[in-house]
Design a protein around this motif. Sequence first.
Motif, PDB file in Angstrom:
ATOM      1  N   MET A  54      80.912  47.210  64.883  1.00 49.31           N
ATOM      2  CA  MET A  54      79.362  47.260  64.214  1.00 49.31           C
ATOM      3  C   MET A  54      78.009  46.690  65.556  1.00 49.31           C
ATOM      4  O   MET A  54      76.935  47.055  65.223  1.00 49.31           O
ATOM      5  N   ARG A  55      78.250  46.097  66.499  1.00 52.81           N
ATOM      6  CA  ARG A  55      76.781  46.168  67.598  1.00 52.81           C
ATOM      7  C   ARG A  55      76.877  47.170  67.405  1.00 52.81           C
ATOM      8  O   ARG A  55      75.073  47.567  67.762  1.00 52.81           O
ATOM      9  N   TRP A  97      68.381  46.332  63.131  1.00 53.87           N
ATOM     10  CA  TRP A  97      69.824  45.546  62.688  1.00 53.87           C
ATOM     11  C   TRP A  97      70.210  45.079  63.491  1.00 53.87           C
ATOM     12  O   TRP A  97      70.327  45.391  64.638  1.00 53.87           O
ATOM     13  N   GLN A  98      71.170  44.316  62.849  1.00 53.00           N
ATOM     14  CA  GLN A  98      72.176  43.884  63.490  1.00 53.00           C
ATOM     15  C   GLN A  98      73.828  44.046  62.960  1.00 53.00           C
ATOM     16  O   GLN A  98      73.735  44.642  61.992  1.00 53.00           O
ATOM     17  N   ALA A  99      74.943  43.317  63.498  1.00 54.79           N
ATOM     18  CA  ALA A  99      75.964  43.467  62.960  1.00 54.79           C
ATOM     19  C   ALA A  99      76.300  43.363  61.298  1.00 54.79           C
ATOM     20  O   ALA A  99      76.686  44.207  61.078  1.00 54.79           O
ATOM     21  N   PRO A 100      76.014  42.470  61.300  1.00 52.90           N
ATOM     22  CA  PRO A 100      76.065  41.310  60.040  1.00 52.90           C
ATOM     23  C   PRO A 100      75.359  42.275  58.540  1.00 52.90           C
ATOM     24  O   PRO A 100      76.144  42.928  57.595  1.00 52.90           O
ATOM     25  N   GLN A 101      73.778  43.738  58.791  1.00 55.76           N
ATOM     26  CA  GLN A 101      73.491  44.117  57.919  1.00 55.76           C
ATOM     27  C   GLN A 101      74.639  45.422  58.261  1.00 55.76           C
ATOM     28  O   GLN A 101      74.656  45.786  57.210  1.00 55.76           O
ATOM     29  N   LYS A 121      77.692  45.554  58.597  1.00 53.78           N
ATOM     30  CA  LYS A 121      78.939  45.277  57.906  1.00 53.78           C
ATOM     31  C   LYS A 121      78.162  45.427  56.223  1.00 53.78           C
ATOM     32  O   LYS A 121      79.579  46.503  55.500  1.00 53.78           O
ATOM     33  N   ARG A 122      77.787  45.343  56.080  1.00 50.28           N
ATOM     34  CA  ARG A 122      77.080  44.649  54.035  1.00 50.28           C
ATOM     35  C   ARG A 122      76.607  46.170  53.888  1.00 50.28           C
ATOM     36  O   ARG A 122      76.970  47.026  52.700  1.00 50.28           O
ATOM     37  N   ASP A 145      79.669  48.184  53.709  1.00 51.62           N
ATOM     38  CA  ASP A 145      80.818  47.846  52.356  1.00 51.62           C
ATOM     39  C   ASP A 145      79.734  48.955  51.023  1.00 51.62           C
ATOM     40  O   ASP A 145      80.839  49.069  50.423  1.00 51.62           O
TER      41      ASP A 145
END
Length: 219
Positions: A185-186, A205-209, A211-212, A215
């Motif tokens: 993701m990173r 962008w960051q890894a959690p974004q 992932k979303r 999704d």
Amino acid sequence: MQQYVIYKRVSTADQGRSGLGLEAQTRDITLYLDTFSPEPFEVIGEYLDVQSGKDDDRPELLKAIEHAKTAKATLLVAKLDRLSRKVSFISQLMEDKRLDFRVAAMPTATPFQLHIYAALAEQEREFISQRTKAALKEAKRRGVKLGGLRDSTMKRNDVLKAQAQQRAGKLENIVVPMRERGDSMRAIASALNSAGIATPRGGKWQAPQVKRLLDRVAK
């Protein structure tokens, strides 16, 4: 010596949105100058409009363009939509042989890539506008009372969801192949940032974004 004329634009709404305020634009321009500009360089002028990007008759932009052309300097903006939200206007600037301009958030983009990016952004805005109108029309048909605080919040949320879903669709062919080949993701976030592609809120962008985003694509 490389010379620059800096142009910034904000509207009342922009001031409260991450990535579009004056501080964010100054940050991105400074990063470009410190990291990507040939050295030595000199900033010979700075101009600011407080006006909508839909209006191309902006006095400070016209002054900045003329200053850059007269001095044979480079016009530098933080993001492409600070110049205009209309692809036709961006095209006119590109066709002007006397004008050279750079976009700090897309430091290595070619004129062709900038033109494509402007066209996609304009298409996205039109799609979101039409989708929002259709959603409101359907809500009215169902007898939903519009105009109250709750309805205003719902309309804003619908717009945000539509923007997120549209962005996910546009980026699917980029992020999905990277994920399938095992990129983290990173790593995907880093690639999107390097390409000058902003998040829906105009940030990095960051890894959690990521992932979303994946999704949403999966849905």
